[in-house]
Write a protein that holds these residues in place. Structure first.
Motif, PDB file in Angstrom:
ATOM      1  N   GLY A  99       0.815  -1.199   0.000  1.00  0.00           N
ATOM      2  CA  GLY A  99       0.000   0.000   0.000  1.00  0.00           C
ATOM      3  C   GLY A  99       0.851   1.252   0.000  1.00  0.00           C
ATOM      4  N   ILE A 100       0.201   2.368   0.243  1.00  0.00           N
ATOM      5  CA  ILE A 100       0.863   3.665   0.278  1.00  0.00           C
ATOM      6  C   ILE A 100       0.827   4.169   1.717  1.00  0.00           C
ATOM      7  N   ALA A 101       1.987   4.538   2.248  1.00  0.00           N
ATOM      8  CA  ALA A 101       2.066   4.995   3.639  1.00  0.00           C
ATOM      9  C   ALA A 101       1.302   6.312   3.805  1.00  0.00           C
ATOM     10  N   THR A 102       0.447   6.364   4.822  1.00  0.00           N
ATOM     11  CA  THR A 102      -0.374   7.558   5.042  1.00  0.00           C
ATOM     12  C   THR A 102      -0.119   8.221   6.396  1.00  0.00           C
ATOM     13  N   ASN A 103       0.732   7.621   7.220  1.00  0.00           N
ATOM     14  CA  ASN A 103       0.887   8.110   8.593  1.00  0.00           C
ATOM     15  C   ASN A 103       1.374   9.554   8.645  1.00  0.00           C
ATOM     16  N   GLN A 104       2.367   9.892   7.815  1.00  0.00           N
ATOM     17  CA  GLN A 104       2.904  11.249   7.835  1.00  0.00           C
ATOM     18  C   GLN A 104       1.856  12.270   7.397  1.00  0.00           C
ATOM     19  N   LEU A 105       1.044  11.918   6.402  1.00  0.00           N
ATOM     20  CA  LEU A 105      -0.008  12.827   5.951  1.00  0.00           C
ATOM     21  C   LEU A 105      -0.983  13.112   7.084  1.00  0.00           C
ATOM     22  N   MET A 106      -1.419  12.057   7.778  1.00  0.00           N
ATOM     23  CA  MET A 106      -2.393  12.234   8.855  1.00  0.00           C
ATOM     24  C   MET A 106      -1.827  13.120   9.966  1.00  0.00           C
ATOM     25  N   LYS A 107      -0.565  12.896  10.335  1.00  0.00           N
ATOM     26  CA  LYS A 107       0.052  13.704  11.386  1.00  0.00           C
ATOM     27  C   LYS A 107       0.239  15.146  10.938  1.00  0.00           C
ATOM     28  N   MET A 108       0.525  15.321   9.657  1.00  0.00           N
ATOM     29  CA  MET A 108       0.713  16.672   9.134  1.00  0.00           C
ATOM     30  C   MET A 108      -0.611  17.446   9.148  1.00  0.00           C
ATOM     31  N   VAL A 109      -1.690  16.790   8.759  1.00  0.00           N
ATOM     32  CA  VAL A 109      -3.005  17.428   8.796  1.00  0.00           C
ATOM     33  C   VAL A 109      -3.391  17.751  10.227  1.00  0.00           C
ATOM     34  N   ALA A 110      -3.136  16.804  11.141  1.00  0.00           N
ATOM     35  CA  ALA A 110      -3.461  17.023  12.552  1.00  0.00           C
ATOM     36  C   ALA A 110      -2.694  18.218  13.106  1.00  0.00           C
ATOM     37  N   GLY A 111      -1.412  18.308  12.744  1.00  0.00           N
ATOM     38  CA  GLY A 111      -0.615  19.432  13.223  1.00  0.00           C
ATOM     39  C   GLY A 111      -1.093  20.757  12.669  1.00  0.00           C
ATOM     40  N   ALA A 112      -1.625  20.736  11.457  1.00  0.00           N
ATOM     41  CA  ALA A 112      -2.097  21.972  10.842  1.00  0.00           C
ATOM     42  C   ALA A 112      -3.397  22.467  11.470  1.00  0.00           C
ATOM     43  N   ILE A 113      -4.306  21.556  11.809  1.00  0.00           N
ATOM     44  CA  ILE A 113      -5.607  21.983  12.340  1.00  0.00           C
ATOM     45  C   ILE A 113      -5.657  21.980  13.869  1.00  0.00           C
ATOM     46  N   HIS A 114      -4.635  21.324  14.503  1.00  0.00           N
ATOM     47  CA  HIS A 114      -4.550  21.334  15.961  1.00  0.00           C
ATOM     48  C   HIS A 114      -3.120  21.687  16.376  1.00  0.00           C
ATOM     49  N   PRO A 115      -2.674  22.906  16.054  1.00  0.00           N
ATOM     50  CA  PRO A 115      -1.274  23.262  16.339  1.00  0.00           C
ATOM     51  C   PRO A 115      -0.985  23.290  17.830  1.00  0.00           C
ATOM     52  N   GLY A 116       0.213  22.822  18.184  1.00  0.00           N
ATOM     53  CA  GLY A 116       0.649  22.860  19.570  1.00  0.00           C
ATOM     54  C   GLY A 116      -0.037  21.864  20.473  1.00  0.00           C
ATOM     55  N   LYS A 117      -0.722  20.850  19.895  1.00  0.00           N
ATOM     56  CA  LYS A 117      -1.447  19.860  20.693  1.00  0.00           C
ATOM     57  C   LYS A 117      -0.973  18.447  20.325  1.00  0.00           C
ATOM     58  N   PRO A 118       0.112  17.982  20.920  1.00  0.00           N
ATOM     59  CA  PRO A 118       0.642  16.666  20.551  1.00  0.00           C
ATOM     60  C   PRO A 118      -0.295  15.506  20.871  1.00  0.00           C
ATOM     61  N   VAL A 119      -1.047  15.597  21.973  1.00  0.00           N
ATOM     62  CA  VAL A 119      -1.971  14.503  22.311  1.00  0.00           C
ATOM     63  C   VAL A 119      -3.103  14.433  21.283  1.00  0.00           C
TER      64      VAL A 119
END
Length: 774
Positions: A508-528
């Motif tokens: 398949g195609i790895a998607t983990n980095q994309l998901m984390k990047m989107v999360a960081g963009a819409i929830h900045p400064g919130k690692p949990v």
């Protein structure tokens, strides 16, 4: 449970012959056909396995003995081994040594237990003629129904593999308890794990006509497992050539694995350039390490290195279809580009690469030291803007930036390729199910069993959604309800495309980095929040692929669909409880060791520390990947990955309509799978790379040479030998993990000698492959 409906024309026979040599199955060349030709090609009367339809017709036996699948015995053995397997999988999250409990190992363990149960426990026949004990005969028959058949074996094994899938979700709760001092209760953890797994299962259930039923949906990596199942049960005679071949290969692989894994580890990284450069200058040796080294993690690119260690090579390149590697070399082209790109990025100092190691997924300060995350995020692990301005932004290695870009290119190309090139296949798949015209003979043979209706999976989606919503509202996730819905929507959108690619191409195609990047963009400064967003997006995609692959195994081996639902749901629920209980006990009792960066030889928090570090890093996505950020090209990769595929589609259409033959020279345009090329363009960015040449050689021998020159031998033995090699190597590694590698608390290293050099002490100068330690 034999749930039969109607009397359809039977496709199975009591003779386990897989095909009639006189029969040639004609397959029309459709718009979505990527094999480059229509009909199956025969060599000396034997079919050359090229497509999913070839696998269905010739490689996997359609035989169905109608033996019971869901029995007390299969559930009992499956539950016990699933509990053990899930517990071990979770335990190894907290170990310094990574051990994967392989499906072949579980398969053989269950086979041994099942055969022993059938042989040594009394059966109903023992009591039925006894005057005093005849009433016990039905009870004894219920406990021991006789021969341990293939369907019981498959159900017990799939129950185990399903139970182990939930451990990645449980890791989030361990991170919260260790690094954020959050009290995650059992109900929250179990509900969240259930939500993640069952949402993926619900998606797969609704998409079965697309991702499971058709012949082209192969899930190639599962073929060795299917071959082992059928060999153990259909070629039951001890004198069978396939059975003898399996056990001989299994034993030989186990014995040989002792050498590269323990006695002679240099065999995992045979690098002639590194050996030849022993007397060169330090500068030259450093270049040789970067380019030719690869036996250790993140050592180098491993160019021309050769590995003989099967635990790292694996059977995947014995299984991947020809279009993925072989004839059109999609993956090999990607790897070749990766060698060139990573070397060029590093030595031209692109992204300031020369300040940092060639390969690393860590984050660094501008001076090349490890980034001080503790200063920037403080004891509460929330972004301190003042400290951030003092410390400065984090830097990524050039290889890490390149890897992130290629992953996003692959995702953009994946969506474009599926929509443009495979849309005809998608439409036809749903039409075939609606009109009951699906041609796959294994699907046709399954029609005597009652189907699991679509609304079962719709209800499962609703329940899993509600379970996750309860966690978000009542738990300490820091993820808002709309972020939760966004995560599920993103995962649900990507899942069908990833399943299509994985089923047809083998990876398949790895998607983990994309998901984390989107999360960081819409929830900045919130690692949990980043952790949970990734769990409900990326983990949904990964779980859906695993469960869809299991459903395909069930179709190949004729497990009734409703039994598959019971098996996978019970495995999921069991895994939720076992994984949480084990995690909770270890985190409570070993807390101080797990937060220590070093750990001990028994316990280590390295996996959880890495997970937490990534969440913190990606919470800075706005600073790193925005329009003004240094790595803006990474998110733009989604667009740049799609554009070449769109251009390719227009070229393909132009060739099709202008020349009536969609080729450029000898290459069919539609067999160039750009998402796979992109994926492999970042393949060497981290990890052990000395195995790459070995996997290519395995693919050349298996797919290019044996498959086309000796198709009969390939059909009978290729996947079987792959499973035997995997099983032998993995069983030996599992035993050695406890015996000599330190999992039992005592490590027994093999004495230092030329083939086992000192590569880990403070005075060591060379890696295992004799490349210089940098």
């Amino acid at each position: 449970m034999s749930e039969e409906k109607g009397d359809l024309k039977e496709l199975q026979t009591d003779n386990p012959t897989i095909f009639d040599e006189k029969e040639v199955v004609e397959a029309e060349s459709e718009e979505y056909d990527n094999n480059g030709s229509g009909a199956t090609r025969f060599v000396n009367g034997e079919p050359v396995i090229s497509t999913g339809m070839d696998v269905s017709n010739y490689a996997v036996d359609v035989r169905d003995d109608r033996d019971e699948a869901l029995t007390f015995r299969s559930l009992f053995i499956g539950t016990v081994v699933a509990g053990l397997g899930a517990a071990l999988s979770e335990i190894y999250i907290f170990k310094p040594i990574d051990v994967v409990i392989s499906s072949i190992f579980i398969l053989l363990l269950i086979y041994t237990l099942g055969k022993g149960w059938a042989r040594f426990l009394p059966s109903g026949k023992t009591f039925e003629n006894h005057p005093a004990l005849s009433r016990l005969a039905p009870i004894v028959q219920f406990i021991n129904p006789g021969n341990f058949g293939i369907k019981e074996h498959v159900v017990a094994t799939l129950l185990c593999t399903t139970a182990a899938n939930g451990s990645t979700a449980v890791n989030n709760f361990a991170v919260q308890r260790l690094f954020y001092d959050a009290k995650v209760n059992a109900s929250t953890a179990v509900l969240a794990t259930f939500s993640t797994a069952c949402f993926g299962y619900g998606i797969v259930g609704l998409l079965r006509p697309l991702t499971v039923y058709p012949a082209e949906m192969v899930y190639w990596a599962n073929l060795p497992t299917v071959a082992v199942f059928q060999t153990l049960h259909f070629d039951a005679a001890k004198t069978s050539k396939r059975v003898k071949t399996f056990w001989a290969t299994f034993g030989g692989a186990a014995l040989f694995e002792i050498f590269p894994a323990y006695i002679f580890p240099w065999l995992n990284g045979i690098s002639i350039p590194c050996l030849a450069s022993q007397k060169a200058s330090d500068g030259t040796r450093a270049v040789f390490t970067n380019v030719f080294g690869g036996a250790e993690g993140n050592e180098g690119l491993g160019l021309l290195s050769l590995s003989l260690d099967w635990q790292y090579i694996g059977s995947t390149f014995l299984s991947y279809p020809l279009v993925q590697q072989g004839k059109w070399m999609n993956s090999w082209v990607g790897i070749a580009i990766c060698y060139i790109a990573l070397s060029a990025i590093y030595y031209t100092n692109t992204f300031n690469s020369l300040r940092f190691p060639l390969l690393s997924t860590s984050i660094f300060s501008s001076d090349g030291s490890i980034y001080n995350q503790t200063l920037v995020f403080g004891p509460t692990f929330t972004l301190n803007q003042t400290a951030y301005e003092i410390e400065g932004r984090p830097f990524l290695t050039g290889s890490n930036v390149w890897s992130n870009m290629t992953q996003n290119w692959a995702i953009g190309g994946l969506v474009a390729h599926c929509l443009l090139f495979w849309s005809g296949y998608v439409i036809d798949s749903f039409k075939q199910i609606r009109n009951n015209t699906q041609e796959d003979r294994h699907w046709v043979a399954m029609q005597k069993y009652k189907e699991a209706p679509w609304w079962w999976f719709a209800i499962l989606l609703v329940l899993s959604f509600l379970a996750g919503l309860i966690v978000v509202i009542t738990g300490d996730t820091t993820l808002p309800w709309w972020g939760y819905i966004t995560a599920l929507a993103l995962g649900a959108f990507i899942a069908p495309f990833s399943n299509l690619m994985f089923a047809r191409m083998g990876n398949g195609i790895a998607t983990n980095q994309l998901m984390k990047m989107v999360a960081g963009a819409i929830h900045p400064g919130k690692p949990v929040a980043n952790l949970y967003f990734s769990m409900w997006s990326h983990d949904v995609v990964g779980t859906s692929i695993l469960l869809a692959g299991d459903l395909k195994v069930g179709q190949y081996l004729k497990i009734p669909p409703r039994v598959m639902v019971v098996t996978q749901l019970w495995g999921t629920i069991l895994g939720c409880f076992v994984n949480y209980a084990v995690m909770s006990a270890i985190v409570t009792n070993q807390r101080e060791i797990l937060v220590d960066p070093v750990g001990t030889n028994v316990w280590s928090g390295q996996t959880l520390q890495s997970l937490n570090s990534n969440a913190i890093t990606w919470s800075l996505a706005g600073q790193l990947y925005s329009i003004k950020g240094p790595y803006v090209w990474v998110p733009l990769g989604l667009v740049f990955g799609a554009i070449p595929t769109i251009i390719q589609w227009f070229i393909w259409k132009a060739c099709l309509y202008s020349f009536k033959w969609p080729k450029i020279g000898p290459v069919p345009v539609d067999v160039i799978i750009l998402p796979i090329i992109y994926q492999y363009m970042g393949w060497l960015a981290a990890g052990v790379n000395s195995t790459v040449l070995s996997t290519i050689l395995v693919g050349i021998v298996s797919q290019v040479y044996v498959r086309q020159r000796y198709p009969g031998w390939y059909r009978k033995f290729n996947y079987l030998i792959g499973g035997a090699l995997d099983g032998g190597a993995q069983v030996l590694i599992f035993i050695f993990t406890f015996a000599v590698f330190g999992a039992s608390g005592v490590s027994r290293p093999f004495p230092i000698w030329w083939g086992n050099p000192d590569a880990f002490s403070e005075t060591a100068v060379n890696n295992i492959d004799y490349c210089k330690i940098l």
